[in-house]
Design a protein around this motif. Structure first.
Motif, PDB file in Angstrom:
ATOM      1  N   GLY A  62       0.780  -1.229   0.000  1.00 25.82           N
ATOM      2  CA  GLY A  62       0.000   0.000   0.000  1.00 25.82           C
ATOM      3  C   GLY A  62       0.807   1.270   0.000  1.00 25.82           C
ATOM      4  O   GLY A  62       0.260   2.347  -0.234  1.00 25.82           O
ATOM      5  N   VAL A  63       2.112   1.182   0.245  1.00 27.61           N
ATOM      6  CA  VAL A  63       2.920   2.396   0.336  1.00 27.61           C
ATOM      7  C   VAL A  63       2.935   3.150  -0.997  1.00 27.61           C
ATOM      8  O   VAL A  63       2.765   4.371  -1.041  1.00 27.61           O
ATOM      9  N   GLY A  64       3.133   2.423  -2.103  1.00 19.72           N
ATOM     10  CA  GLY A  64       3.149   3.080  -3.397  1.00 19.72           C
ATOM     11  C   GLY A  64       1.837   3.786  -3.691  1.00 19.72           C
ATOM     12  O   GLY A  64       1.823   4.921  -4.190  1.00 19.72           O
ATOM     13  N   THR A  65       0.732   3.142  -3.374  1.00 16.46           N
ATOM     14  CA  THR A  65      -0.587   3.738  -3.583  1.00 16.46           C
ATOM     15  C   THR A  65      -0.753   4.998  -2.762  1.00 16.46           C
ATOM     16  O   THR A  65      -1.287   6.011  -3.242  1.00 16.46           O
ATOM     17  N   LEU A 175      -8.219  -6.293  -7.060  1.00 18.58           N
ATOM     18  CA  LEU A 175      -7.087  -5.747  -6.304  1.00 18.58           C
ATOM     19  C   LEU A 175      -6.551  -6.774  -5.320  1.00 18.58           C
ATOM     20  O   LEU A 175      -5.336  -6.996  -5.212  1.00 18.58           O
ATOM     21  N   ALA A 176      -7.467  -7.437  -4.603  1.00 19.51           N
ATOM     22  CA  ALA A 176      -7.063  -8.391  -3.573  1.00 19.51           C
ATOM     23  C   ALA A 176      -6.363  -9.613  -4.150  1.00 19.51           C
ATOM     24  O   ALA A 176      -5.621 -10.294  -3.435  1.00 19.51           O
ATOM     25  N   GLU A 177      -6.577  -9.905  -5.447  1.00 20.22           N
ATOM     26  CA  GLU A 177      -5.847 -11.000  -6.073  1.00 20.22           C
ATOM     27  C   GLU A 177      -4.345 -10.728  -6.067  1.00 20.22           C
ATOM     28  O   GLU A 177      -3.532 -11.659  -5.970  1.00 20.22           O
ATOM     29  N   THR A 178      -3.980  -9.455  -6.168  1.00 20.67           N
ATOM     30  CA  THR A 178      -2.569  -9.071  -6.142  1.00 20.67           C
ATOM     31  C   THR A 178      -2.089  -8.850  -4.718  1.00 20.67           C
ATOM     32  O   THR A 178      -0.994  -9.277  -4.340  1.00 20.67           O
ATOM     33  N   ASP A 179      -2.900  -8.164  -3.922  1.00 16.91           N
ATOM     34  CA  ASP A 179      -2.494  -7.831  -2.556  1.00 16.91           C
ATOM     35  C   ASP A 179      -3.712  -7.929  -1.648  1.00 16.91           C
ATOM     36  O   ASP A 179      -4.526  -7.009  -1.575  1.00 16.91           O
ATOM     37  N   PRO A 180      -3.861  -9.039  -0.927  1.00 15.41           N
ATOM     38  CA  PRO A 180      -5.059  -9.232  -0.095  1.00 15.41           C
ATOM     39  C   PRO A 180      -5.144  -8.320   1.122  1.00 15.41           C
ATOM     40  O   PRO A 180      -6.200  -8.262   1.764  1.00 15.41           O
ATOM     41  N   HIS A 181      -4.067  -7.618   1.457  1.00 13.42           N
ATOM     42  CA  HIS A 181      -4.086  -6.741   2.636  1.00 13.42           C
ATOM     43  C   HIS A 181      -3.813  -5.289   2.255  1.00 13.42           C
ATOM     44  O   HIS A 181      -3.271  -4.519   3.060  1.00 13.42           O
ATOM     45  N   HIS A 182      -4.211  -4.898   1.058  1.00 15.41           N
ATOM     46  CA  HIS A 182      -3.910  -3.557   0.552  1.00 15.41           C
ATOM     47  C   HIS A 182      -4.792  -2.529   1.268  1.00 15.41           C
ATOM     48  O   HIS A 182      -5.960  -2.322   0.905  1.00 15.41           O
ATOM     49  N   ALA A 214      -7.346 -10.446   9.318  1.00 21.42           N
ATOM     50  CA  ALA A 214      -6.598 -11.240   8.336  1.00 21.42           C
ATOM     51  C   ALA A 214      -5.197 -10.705   8.104  1.00 21.42           C
ATOM     52  O   ALA A 214      -4.304 -11.454   7.683  1.00 21.42           O
ATOM     53  N   ALA A 215      -4.978  -9.422   8.359  1.00 18.88           N
ATOM     54  CA  ALA A 215      -3.669  -8.808   8.118  1.00 18.88           C
ATOM     55  C   ALA A 215      -2.656  -9.288   9.157  1.00 18.88           C
ATOM     56  O   ALA A 215      -3.026  -9.684  10.267  1.00 18.88           O
ATOM     57  N   ASN A 221      -3.648  -2.212   9.227  1.00 18.41           N
ATOM     58  CA  ASN A 221      -5.026  -2.463   8.827  1.00 18.41           C
ATOM     59  C   ASN A 221      -6.027  -2.356   9.970  1.00 18.41           C
ATOM     60  O   ASN A 221      -7.233  -2.218   9.728  1.00 18.41           O
ATOM     61  N   GLY A 222      -5.559  -2.376  11.216  1.00 18.35           N
ATOM     62  CA  GLY A 222      -6.465  -2.142  12.342  1.00 18.35           C
ATOM     63  C   GLY A 222      -7.142  -0.793  12.270  1.00 18.35           C
ATOM     64  O   GLY A 222      -8.196  -0.571  12.880  1.00 18.35           O
ATOM     65  N   ARG A 223      -6.555   0.110  11.489  1.00 16.36           N
ATOM     66  CA  ARG A 223      -7.159   1.431  11.277  1.00 16.36           C
ATOM     67  C   ARG A 223      -8.577   1.314  10.735  1.00 16.36           C
ATOM     68  O   ARG A 223      -9.425   2.179  10.996  1.00 16.36           O
ATOM     69  N   LEU A 224      -8.868   0.249   9.997  1.00 11.83           N
ATOM     70  CA  LEU A 224     -10.199   0.055   9.442  1.00 11.83           C
ATOM     71  C   LEU A 224     -11.261  -0.018  10.541  1.00 11.83           C
ATOM     72  O   LEU A 224     -12.364   0.501  10.388  1.00 11.83           O
ATOM     73  N   VAL A 225     -10.926  -0.670  11.639  1.00  9.13           N
ATOM     74  CA  VAL A 225     -11.871  -0.789  12.754  1.00  9.13           C
ATOM     75  C   VAL A 225     -12.142   0.583  13.358  1.00  9.13           C
ATOM     76  O   VAL A 225     -13.297   0.935  13.660  1.00  9.13           O
TER      77      VAL A 225
END
Length: 334
Positions: A62-65, A175-182, A214-215, A221-225
């Protein structure tokens, strides 16, 4: 010795991310080779390439994005990206950056107001510019199906063009096919699942919990919560909001997410860590769990991620006020 005075609060995150200074300079100087290396994580000594922005084995996903999204706010970025895209339509980062620039241009016209406060002319221009972005990004993912940045921004265009949750989910699954934790892509899907965009609290929270769990431990990714609970809090008023803030299950879920994410011993210090801590500090603060907010304020020091506090009238003032309450609560807990 007297205590040193606290540093002035700032929304300029370049002190937390020195690479942003280098990125701005590269774009201001129209040095696409230098900018591309930052986007793709290539070492400075290697020849610049024109890759997609897919998974990045040398740094957290995710850094590049995130860097491309940040770059789209630089004044020179639009012209630099357009020239590069016209010269080489297969350049993945250039297409992603041009798409991001067009998305931000579109949203500047629409504004962040609710739909009933946006004029017909604003919507017409908003949709026209988003369709321009969509065309660029469709080509980008056709050339490079693993271009995570382009897929992430296609989640934004899907939402703005009101293509629906099924289409948004299809794009996220690609997207998740490439990076499931993006994380950037997950944050965009989370917005699609919010009630304000036609989703529901149940869908929103379920996705946030599943993606965070899952991460890897220590991932951001805890930021999502935290963001899901912030969106829920915003939809409530009066007694319902007060009850939500006092709900021990809400508080415990947030504490658990923080412990497994930004407060974990293996927590990432990559791009996004400042925003993640700010997201937790904000939701803990508004629900009144000031002791739980304290370590997040301590981690970021004087760095205010304005987006995390944007729902409050004055992000910097709110950060300062709540930081004082958190510091006091942490002192009393000792």
């Amino acid at each position: 010795m007297p205590a040193a005075p606290p540093l002035t609060l700032t929304t300029d995150l370049t002190t937390g991310y020195p690479e942003l200074v280098e990125l701005r300079a590269a774009l201001d100087q129209a040095d696409w080779a230098a900018a591309s290396r930052l986007f793709t994580g290539q070492p400075p000594g290697e020849p610049a390439q024109s890759p997609s922005v897919g998974t990045e084995p040398t740094r957290p996903s995710g850094v590049g994005t995130e860097l491309i999204w940040y770059a789209s706010s630089v004044d020179a970025a639009h012209d630099v990206a357009r020239r590069r895209h016209e010269a080489d339509p297969t350049d993945g980062p250039a297409a992603a950056l041009l798409g991001a620039c067009l998305i931000k241009q579109a949203w500047a016209v629409r504004t962040s107001l609710r739909a009933e406060h946006v004029s017909r002319d604003q919507f017409r221009e908003f949709h026209r510019t988003l369709r321009d972005a969509e065309r660029v990004l469709i080509d980008a993912t056709a050339y490079h199906p693993d271009n995570c940045a382009a897929w992430t921004y296609r989640l934004v265009t899907a939402r703005g063009l009101e293509l629906g949750r099924s289409e948004a989910r299809r794009r996220y699954d690609r997207l998740a096919e490439t990076d499931p934790h993006h994380l950037p892509g997950q944050r965009q899907l989370l917005q699609q699942l919010c009630p304000k965009w036609g989703g529901s609290f149940e869908q929103m929270h379920a996705f946030a919990r599943e993606a965070a769990a899952a991460a890897p431990a220590g991932a951001l990714n805890g930021r999502l919560v935290a963001e899901a609970h912030t969106e829920h809090w915003l939809e409530l008023e009066g007694r319902a909001q007060r009850d939500y803030c006092a709900d021990p299950q809400v508080r415990q879920e947030l504490r658990d997410a923080a412990a497994r994410s930004v407060l974990h011993p293996d927590a990432e210090q990559s791009y996004g860590w400042v925003e993640a801590h700010n997201a937790f500090a904000m939701i803990f603060s508004v629900i009144g769990d000031h002791a739980a907010a304290a370590p997040h304020f301590a981690a970021v020091g004087n760095l205010v991620a304005a987006d995390a506090w944007a729902y409050l009238k004055d992000p910097v003032a709110a950060f300062g006020r709540f930081r004082e309450l958190a510091t006091k609560a942490a002192g009393e807990a000792r």
